[in-house]
Write a protein that holds these residues in place. Structure first.
Motif, PDB file in Angstrom:
ATOM      1  N   LEU A   1       0.829  -1.210   0.000  1.00  0.00           N
ATOM      2  CA  LEU A   1       0.000   0.000   0.000  1.00  0.00           C
ATOM      3  C   LEU A   1       0.858   1.253   0.000  1.00  0.00           C
ATOM      4  N   LEU A   2       1.856   1.314   0.867  1.00  0.00           N
ATOM      5  CA  LEU A   2       2.692   2.507   0.945  1.00  0.00           C
ATOM      6  C   LEU A   2       3.605   2.632  -0.264  1.00  0.00           C
ATOM      7  N   ALA A   3       3.923   1.516  -0.911  1.00  0.00           N
ATOM      8  CA  ALA A   3       4.775   1.589  -2.105  1.00  0.00           C
ATOM      9  C   ALA A   3       4.053   2.262  -3.264  1.00  0.00           C
ATOM     10  N   VAL A   4       2.736   2.042  -3.381  1.00  0.00           N
ATOM     11  CA  VAL A   4       2.000   2.598  -4.518  1.00  0.00           C
ATOM     12  C   VAL A   4       1.429   3.972  -4.226  1.00  0.00           C
ATOM     13  N   LEU A   5       1.278   4.335  -2.978  1.00  0.00           N
ATOM     14  CA  LEU A   5       0.605   5.577  -2.605  1.00  0.00           C
ATOM     15  C   LEU A   5       1.235   6.826  -3.218  1.00  0.00           C
ATOM     16  N   PRO A   6       2.564   6.984  -3.297  1.00  0.00           N
ATOM     17  CA  PRO A   6       3.135   8.211  -3.888  1.00  0.00           C
ATOM     18  C   PRO A   6       2.823   8.387  -5.371  1.00  0.00           C
ATOM     19  N   GLN A   7       2.390   7.310  -6.074  1.00  0.00           N
ATOM     20  CA  GLN A   7       2.050   7.467  -7.491  1.00  0.00           C
ATOM     21  C   GLN A   7       0.886   8.433  -7.673  1.00  0.00           C
ATOM     22  N   ALA A   8      -0.079   8.363  -6.766  1.00  0.00           N
ATOM     23  CA  ALA A   8      -1.239   9.263  -6.825  1.00  0.00           C
ATOM     24  C   ALA A   8      -1.709   9.504  -5.402  1.00  0.00           C
ATOM     25  N   PRO A   9      -0.996  10.335  -4.665  1.00  0.00           N
ATOM     26  CA  PRO A   9      -1.277  10.489  -3.226  1.00  0.00           C
ATOM     27  C   PRO A   9      -2.704  10.913  -2.911  1.00  0.00           C
ATOM     28  N   THR A  10      -3.279  11.748  -3.764  1.00  0.00           N
ATOM     29  CA  THR A  10      -4.645  12.213  -3.491  1.00  0.00           C
ATOM     30  C   THR A  10      -5.671  11.147  -3.853  1.00  0.00           C
ATOM     31  N   ARG A  11      -5.502  10.507  -5.026  1.00  0.00           N
ATOM     32  CA  ARG A  11      -6.475   9.514  -5.484  1.00  0.00           C
ATOM     33  C   ARG A  11      -6.434   8.246  -4.635  1.00  0.00           C
ATOM     34  N   PHE A  12      -5.273   7.892  -4.105  1.00  0.00           N
ATOM     35  CA  PHE A  12      -5.131   6.621  -3.393  1.00  0.00           C
ATOM     36  C   PHE A  12      -5.163   6.769  -1.869  1.00  0.00           C
ATOM     37  N   ARG A  13      -5.449   7.962  -1.375  1.00  0.00           N
ATOM     38  CA  ARG A  13      -5.419   8.121   0.089  1.00  0.00           C
ATOM     39  C   ARG A  13      -6.368   7.122   0.752  1.00  0.00           C
ATOM     40  N   PRO A  14      -5.863   6.255   1.614  1.00  0.00           N
ATOM     41  CA  PRO A  14      -6.709   5.204   2.198  1.00  0.00           C
ATOM     42  C   PRO A  14      -7.785   5.734   3.129  1.00  0.00           C
ATOM     43  N   ASP A  15      -7.571   6.918   3.741  1.00  0.00           N
ATOM     44  CA  ASP A  15      -8.596   7.443   4.644  1.00  0.00           C
ATOM     45  C   ASP A  15      -9.790   7.997   3.877  1.00  0.00           C
ATOM     46  N   ARG A  16      -9.581   8.390   2.606  1.00  0.00           N
ATOM     47  CA  ARG A  16     -10.669   8.968   1.810  1.00  0.00           C
ATOM     48  C   ARG A  16     -11.190   7.997   0.748  1.00  0.00           C
ATOM     49  N   HIS A  17     -10.299   7.179   0.199  1.00  0.00           N
ATOM     50  CA  HIS A  17     -10.694   6.270  -0.887  1.00  0.00           C
ATOM     51  C   HIS A  17     -10.156   4.867  -0.591  1.00  0.00           C
ATOM     52  N   PRO A  18     -10.663   4.193   0.416  1.00  0.00           N
ATOM     53  CA  PRO A  18     -10.111   2.880   0.787  1.00  0.00           C
ATOM     54  C   PRO A  18     -10.255   1.830  -0.311  1.00  0.00           C
ATOM     55  N   ARG A  19     -11.337   1.854  -1.086  1.00  0.00           N
ATOM     56  CA  ARG A  19     -11.495   0.856  -2.148  1.00  0.00           C
ATOM     57  C   ARG A  19     -10.479   1.081  -3.258  1.00  0.00           C
ATOM     58  N   ARG A  20     -10.324   2.344  -3.650  1.00  0.00           N
ATOM     59  CA  ARG A  20      -9.347   2.667  -4.693  1.00  0.00           C
ATOM     60  C   ARG A  20      -7.935   2.315  -4.222  1.00  0.00           C
TER      61      ARG A  20
ATOM     62  N   ALA B   1      -2.145 -11.610   1.897  1.00  0.00           N
ATOM     63  CA  ALA B   1      -2.035 -10.153   2.049  1.00  0.00           C
ATOM     64  C   ALA B   1      -3.263  -9.441   1.494  1.00  0.00           C
ATOM     65  N   LYS B   2      -3.841  -9.991   0.412  1.00  0.00           N
ATOM     66  CA  LYS B   2      -5.015  -9.353  -0.178  1.00  0.00           C
ATOM     67  C   LYS B   2      -6.235  -9.412   0.731  1.00  0.00           C
ATOM     68  N   ILE B   3      -6.206 -10.325   1.712  1.00  0.00           N
ATOM     69  CA  ILE B   3      -7.338 -10.444   2.640  1.00  0.00           C
ATOM     70  C   ILE B   3      -7.395  -9.259   3.608  1.00  0.00           C
ATOM     71  N   GLU B   4      -6.231  -8.681   3.893  1.00  0.00           N
ATOM     72  CA  GLU B   4      -6.185  -7.561   4.833  1.00  0.00           C
ATOM     73  C   GLU B   4      -7.016  -6.390   4.311  1.00  0.00           C
ATOM     74  N   THR B   5      -7.761  -5.774   5.233  1.00  0.00           N
ATOM     75  CA  THR B   5      -8.623  -4.639   4.881  1.00  0.00           C
ATOM     76  C   THR B   5      -7.859  -3.330   5.013  1.00  0.00           C
ATOM     77  N   VAL B   6      -8.016  -2.463   4.059  1.00  0.00           N
ATOM     78  CA  VAL B   6      -7.436  -1.116   4.145  1.00  0.00           C
ATOM     79  C   VAL B   6      -8.360  -0.269   5.020  1.00  0.00           C
ATOM     80  N   MET B   7      -7.862   0.156   6.162  1.00  0.00           N
ATOM     81  CA  MET B   7      -8.675   0.920   7.111  1.00  0.00           C
ATOM     82  C   MET B   7      -8.622   2.408   6.790  1.00  0.00           C
ATOM     83  N   PRO B   8      -9.773   3.078   6.823  1.00  0.00           N
ATOM     84  CA  PRO B   8      -9.807   4.544   6.561  1.00  0.00           C
ATOM     85  C   PRO B   8      -9.328   5.326   7.772  1.00  0.00           C
ATOM     86  N   ARG B   9      -8.032   5.327   8.005  1.00  0.00           N
ATOM     87  CA  ARG B   9      -7.448   5.968   9.182  1.00  0.00           C
ATOM     88  C   ARG B   9      -6.526   7.085   8.742  1.00  0.00           C
TER      89      ARG B   9
END
Length: 791
Positions: free
Chosen positions: A181-200, A226-234
């Motif tokens: 999750l953290l490896a891909v986040l800098p590619q699109a920090p706004t679109r991939f923010r887990p607290d705002r867009h957990p599914r994306r 690893a895919k089973i883990e839920t991305v928490m909107p935190r």
């Protein structure tokens, strides 16, 4: 051609130097716990949350995910990957829009340090800056730049800040899913923010996981799990685990990393929760503070400066760990320990808890109750004021202050005042931090130390007490039964056995309890930061329960008891002399006690302050064998007998049994000596109350009677005690009225400050209808109280 290109590059490098961030100003100031988790952070000047981190402080899983997803050839290329650039350019021509970036980690760092427009000249400048980075820095340094400055959405930059903000943990502890999750986040920090867009964010994370499985970096089962883990909107970039400590240490930040403390996160949260829960039931504006210190290292493991940092109604922003307050009775253990070192007392030295004037200073006990004769250990456990002031007067306030300063405890006095007798009852200023530092001496063989807040602080220690004195004082305080436990011999493991001392300042402004276990020293303060009184809030009732809850929550440590120093011994002593008995039938031994002694010295009972003639103790007199009265050497009495008398302090006599009074009393002078014997001011008589009088309301009234307190004789002010409790003071020759509130048997004593007294017993009954049978309650203290027991 190649030489020409190198020359151009070096010329451009000299003319267009890299702009690197200033390390001290570019990071958020972070104060971290012992395990590296943040206690509190302060953003940089631009409001950005960025915590310094190095590759070895980041999970290897994240490094694998980052490099294999973003830049597979990072360790081999010169800053630019030509194959990736060509592939991205062809895709752009075919689709008419960017499909892949082609940027290396080095190029991304170049864009972070030198932002550029998204056009061909801007891309060329980015490539040039990437070559510059490779020329001036190693691959590890470039990777460190990325780890610290990569954008992760909003005001968060760097993998460490992102890990804390989105996952609540340091980057060292990332799982496979979290690393992806953290490896891909800098590619699109706004679109991939887990607290705002957990599914994306989940879809982007899974794309990284699939790539890791495709390249056989991680096995497919691991990726599936690893895919089973839920991305928490935190999102929580501002930890507030120890806000006041962090605020205090903020200016100690260094460019190379956060401020590192010894705080145990679990213990810190536990103590903070206990304090918050306790103060929730207290009056408005009440706050509390606590310190937990590891004795062996002097490391502060928990630091709670207020009840709730965010609660302004309780002055949460005020750090009461550092605040100067009246310490109440918390200095008494050191006084008793110093007195033992000076050879003045042992643990069972006879002391007197009775009214007395010390050059015009007339202290009372907190409970306004007087015990009479009491051992030094019990006087300390019960925090009796009169014995402590008496002992300080003999030790000397200036010497006591000097000893405390030598041990590292610097007391503050009111303006234009210095050491005096009020200091032992709280007439000085000290902080919770200073008191806890001093109390560590009880668990460190007498060595008190400066508390260590950060890991770069060395251990600094001074002797507060000798090892033997520290051992005895701790033993005395540890034998004081915990009031939160049932009476009886309840066995506790060593980790829960605590030597504790309470304190309450004048006007209920400060309530203290400090406890010492084998491993920890714990200090508690409760009160109002604005200095207003808190009636009913005092050490034993308020701070002590909180201390015991914290002690019971501390990590268990099992092991043998600490060794007793060779200077400490146990001995049988006798009251009233305070020395060893001469045998089983020693006539001068009225009461036997088992005492802790220091350096094998058994000091006798301190001289009686009420004895204006300073007579020796024991006292040798001659008596007429026919009358039993005292005679002088020149009296015409044949064959007088020698009699040795062990005398009790005069102020203790009202609490003695008739038998002990007779044994201690000096016989009157025999009239045969021809010398006048007259009453003087050394005699007090209670007027208007005969022994065994029964008081009842007049006639059919149901109101209990009122007693007139009147005495004849005495010196100075008179003290009136009813069943040991102080009920009135009166000048000689005046009267006072005391209305009874309940029926029962009473023991009334009047004393002056010279130790003269008179006592009488009587009964108070209530009114009733004619012919109704009266029933008295069970007698209360019909006889004077026994040694050390409260009436």
């Amino acid at each position: 051609m190649c030489l020409y290109a190198i020359t151009i590059f070096l010329s451009l490098d000299a003319g267009l130097p890299l702009s690197l961030p200033e390390a001290r100003k570019s990071f958020a100031v972070t104060v971290v716990a012992d395990d590296g988790s943040p206690l509190r952070s302060f953003p940089d000047a631009g409001g950005v949350w960025r915590y310094p981190v190095t590759p070895d402080q980041v999970s290897p899983l994240y490094i694998d995910a980052l490099l294999n997803y973003e830049d597979h050839h990072f360790w081999r290329h010169p800053g630019i990957n030509p194959l990736s650039m060509i592939r991205a350019f062809i895709q752009f021509l075919q689709a008419g829009r960017p499909l892949s970036g082609g940027s290396t980690i080095t190029m991304q760092v170049a864009r972070i340090l030198h932002p550029h427009p998204r056009n061909i000249p801007g891309k060329l400048m980015q490539m040039f800056r990437a070559l510059q980075l490779e020329h001036h820095f190693s691959k590890t340094e470039i990777l460190t730049f990325y780890l610290n400055y990569a954008p992760f959405g909003g005001p968060v930059e760097g993998v460490q800040a992102a890990s804390f903000a989105y996952l609540g943990k340091p980057a060292k502890e990332l799982s496979h899913a979290e690393a992806a999750l953290l490896a891909v986040l800098p590619q699109a920090p706004t679109r991939f923010r887990p607290d705002r867009h957990p599914r994306r964010a989940t879809r982007a994370r899974n794309k990284v996981l699939d790539r890791m499985a495709k390249f056989d970096i991680w096995d497919r089962k691991t990726v599936a799990d690893a895919k089973i883990e839920t991305v928490m909107p935190r999102f929580d970039p501002r930890p507030m685990m120890a806000p006041l400590l962090a605020r205090r240490l903020k200016n100690r930040a260094r460019p190379d990393g956060p401020v590192r403390t010894f705080i145990d996160p679990f213990l810190q949260i536990t103590v903070a929760d206990l304090i918050r829960g306790f103060t929730a039931s207290t009056p408005d504006h009440t706050s509390a503070a606590a310190l937990v210190v590891e004795n062996s290292t002097l490391a502060v493991r928990a630091y709670v400066g207020s009840a709730d940092f965010l609660d302004n109604s309780r002055f949460g922003h005020v750090d009461m760990v550092q605040a100067l307050r009246s310490p109440g009775s918390t200095l008494k253990p050191f006084l008793y320990g110093i007195a033992m070192e000076e050879g003045l007392i042992h643990s069972e030295s006879l002391m007197v808890d009775a009214p007395f004037s010390f050059s015009g200073y007339r202290p009372d006990n907190f409970t306004r109750h007087f015990t009479g004769p009491v051992g030094a250990a019990e006087a300390l456990q019960r925090s009796l004021n009169l014995p402590a002031v008496d002992l300080l007067d003999r030790v000397g306030p200036k010497y006591f202050d000097t000893r405390l300063r030598q041990g590292g405890l610097k007391l503050r006095y009111p303006t234009h005042q210095g050491p005096n007798l009020t200091m032992i009852l709280g007439g000085v200023g000290a902080s919770l931090e200073e008191l806890v530092s001093a109390y560590t001496a009880l668990a460190r063989n007498g060595l008190a130390g400066k508390l260590r807040l950060t890991k770069d602080q060395p251990i600094r220690e001074r002797y507060m007490l000798s090892p033997g004195a520290a051992c005895i004082i701790r033993q005395i305080l540890q034998e004081n039964r915990r009031p939160d436990l049932p009476a009886g011999r309840l066995s506790l493991d060593r980790s829960r056995q605590v030597a504790w001392k309470t304190g309450t300042s004048y006007g209920f402004r400060d309530a203290w309890t400090i406890g010492v276990t084998d491993r920890y020293t714990v200090g508690i303060w409760v009160g109002r930061p604005d200095g207003a009184p808190s009636p009913g809030q005092y050490g034993r009732a308020t701070a002590a329960p909180l201390l015991f809850h914290i002690v019971d929550s501390l990590p268990r440590q099992y092991g043998p008891s600490p060794p007793v120093p060779d200077s400490v011994d146990r001995a049988e002593i006798c009251w009233p002399l305070g020395t060893r008995p001469t045998g089983n039938d020693d006539p001068l031994c009225h009461k036997r006690r088992r005492a802790w002694t220091l350096n094998h010295v058994i000091p006798p009972t301190l001289p009686d302050r009420a004895d204006r003639h300073w007579q020796p103790n024991p006292l040798t007199v001659w008596v007429n064998p026919e009358t039993g009265l005292r005679v002088e050497p020149d009296c015409p009495v044949p064959d007088p007998h020698k009699k040795i008398i062990a005398r009790w302090p005069r102020a203790a006599e009202p609490w003695l049994s008739p038998r002990l009074r007779r044994k201690s009393r000096i016989p009157r002078l025999d009239p045969v000596c021809g010398r006048p014997v007259s009453d003087s001011a050394d005699t007090i008589r209670i007027m208007g109350v005969a022994p065994d009088t029964v008081f009842r309301p007049p006639g059919a009234s149901t109101r209990l009677p009122t007693l007139t307190l009147e005495a004849q004789g005495g010196r100075g002010e008179l003290y009136w005690l009813l069943n040991g409790d102080l009920i009135a003071r009166s000048p000689v020759g005046s009267t006072r009225l005391y209305p009874f509130t309940r029926t029962g048997h009473y023991h009334l004593t009047v004393m002056d400050l010279a130790g003269n007294y008179d006592s009488v017993e009587f009964v108070v009954i209530g009114g009733g209808r004619p012919g109704e049978r009266m029933t008295l309650p069970i007698p209360v203290n019909l006889r004077p109280p026994k040694f050390g027991l409260r009436a």
